[in-house]
Design an enzyme around this catalytic site. Structure first.
Site, short mmCIF file in Angstrom:
data_model
loop_
_atom_site.label_atom_id
_atom_site.label_comp_id
_atom_site.label_asym_id
_atom_site.label_seq_id
_atom_site.Cartn_x
_atom_site.Cartn_y
_atom_site.Cartn_z
CD GLU A 177 -61.92 -46.41 -2.72
OE1 GLU A 177 -61.48 -46.79 -1.63
OE2 GLU A 177 -63.03 -46.74 -3.17
CE LYS A 214 -63.27 -44.55 0.62
NZ LYS A 214 -64.55 -45.14 1.02
#
Length: 296
Positions: A177, A214
């Site tokens: 992420e 992400k």
């Protein structure tokens, strides 16, 4: 066996991943949004008790179902607690058929070169060993990008993939992420550098390895299609990043193949003061809106 079942569910299932992983730093704000002020607790244990009650209320709600919710990201404290008399991850997977993930980062370092890399994680192996006691499928770790700094973004992505390889070696699926701040004045320029760096690092992964990504919803719809289609990417999920649920869902619809992994936008409108029916109706509406946006 469980890992392969979970992997297949994430790969082929429809729905989104609920981010229920607020940690020590973000929990007070999450509780405040839920209608619990800081006066209601006087230490971390009491604070985590309250946030676990909120999470358990969400997870045990009938609307939190496996037809629309594919997975849920947990904080370490949540993993070690129980829901309905079972460890949280066991309850999610065994009772709900929802795939559990674990947040593993220890927060962000100070901002340098227009980014915040992750703080060191010297106890990561021990945490992953602990996670093996539960049906946890994967992990999540967050860095933040503010400026289109080639050196800074390269540091973020390199660190993410270095840690991802450590996680893969332990048998878990890493969610990488590298968030781009939605407040960045040069958000798209950040995304261009980030995508190129991610693609370079994906090429360096072993052929039998995959990761999940992400990412912040991109400025241009469809910008991450190359990552969505990449053979070394199991799934690309979107963070809400401070957008309202309505705005995040509208942006998500412009990115087919990307699914939601919202936190604040997911729990928006929920309150401790709501009756069980009001709570259930609110979360059902949230889940339905995010589900529809994730399945364009």
């Amino acid at each position: 066996m469980e890992y392969q079942k979970q992997r297949q569910r994430i790969k082929d299932g429809s729905g989104f991943i609920a981010a229920l992983d607020q940690s020590g730093g973000s929990t007070p704000k999450a509780l405040e949004n839920y209608g619990i002020s800081s006066d209601a607790y006087d230490n971390d244990n009491a604070m985590f008790d309250l946030v676990h009650e909120m999470r358990a209320r969400i997870m045990t709600c009938d609307a939190f179902d496996n037809e629309r919710v594919l997975g849920a990201i947990l904080f370490e404290d949540t993993m070690e607690r129980e829901v309905n008399g079972k460890p949280t991850a066991n309850y999610l997977w065994e009772d709900k058929n929802i795939v559990p993930f674990l947040k593993v980062d220890k927060g962000l370092a100070e901002q340098m070169s227009g980014v915040q890399v992750m703080r060191p994680m010297p106890d990561l192996d021990a945490l992953l060993d602990k996670a093996k006691n539960y049906p946890v499928f994967g992990t999540k770790m967050r860095s933040v990008i503010y400026e289109p700094s080639v050196d800074g973004i390269e540091k973020v992505v390199q660190q993410q993939f270095d840690v991802a390889k450590q996680i893969l070696s332990k048998g878990f699926m890493p969610i990488v992420e590298p968030e781009v701040s939605i407040d960045s004045a040069q958000k798209h320029e950040c995304e261009v550098i980030l995508k190129a760096d991610i693609l370079r690092n994906l090429e360096r992964l072993n052929d039998d390895h995959q990761v999940m990504l992400k990412l912040t919803l991109p400025t241009d719809g469809g910008f991450y299609q190359e990552l969505i289609d990449h053979p070394k990417v199991l799934k690309v999920v979107a963070l809400s990043g401070g957008y309202s649920r309505r705005e995040a869902c509208e942006k998500l619809k412009q990115n087919p193949g990307m699914i939601a992994s919202f936190s604040r936008a997911f729990t928006e409108g929920l309150s401790k003061q709501q009756s069980d029916k009001e709570f259930a109706d609110t979360i059902n509406a949230s889940i339905e809106e995010i589900y529809q946006a994730s399945n364009v």
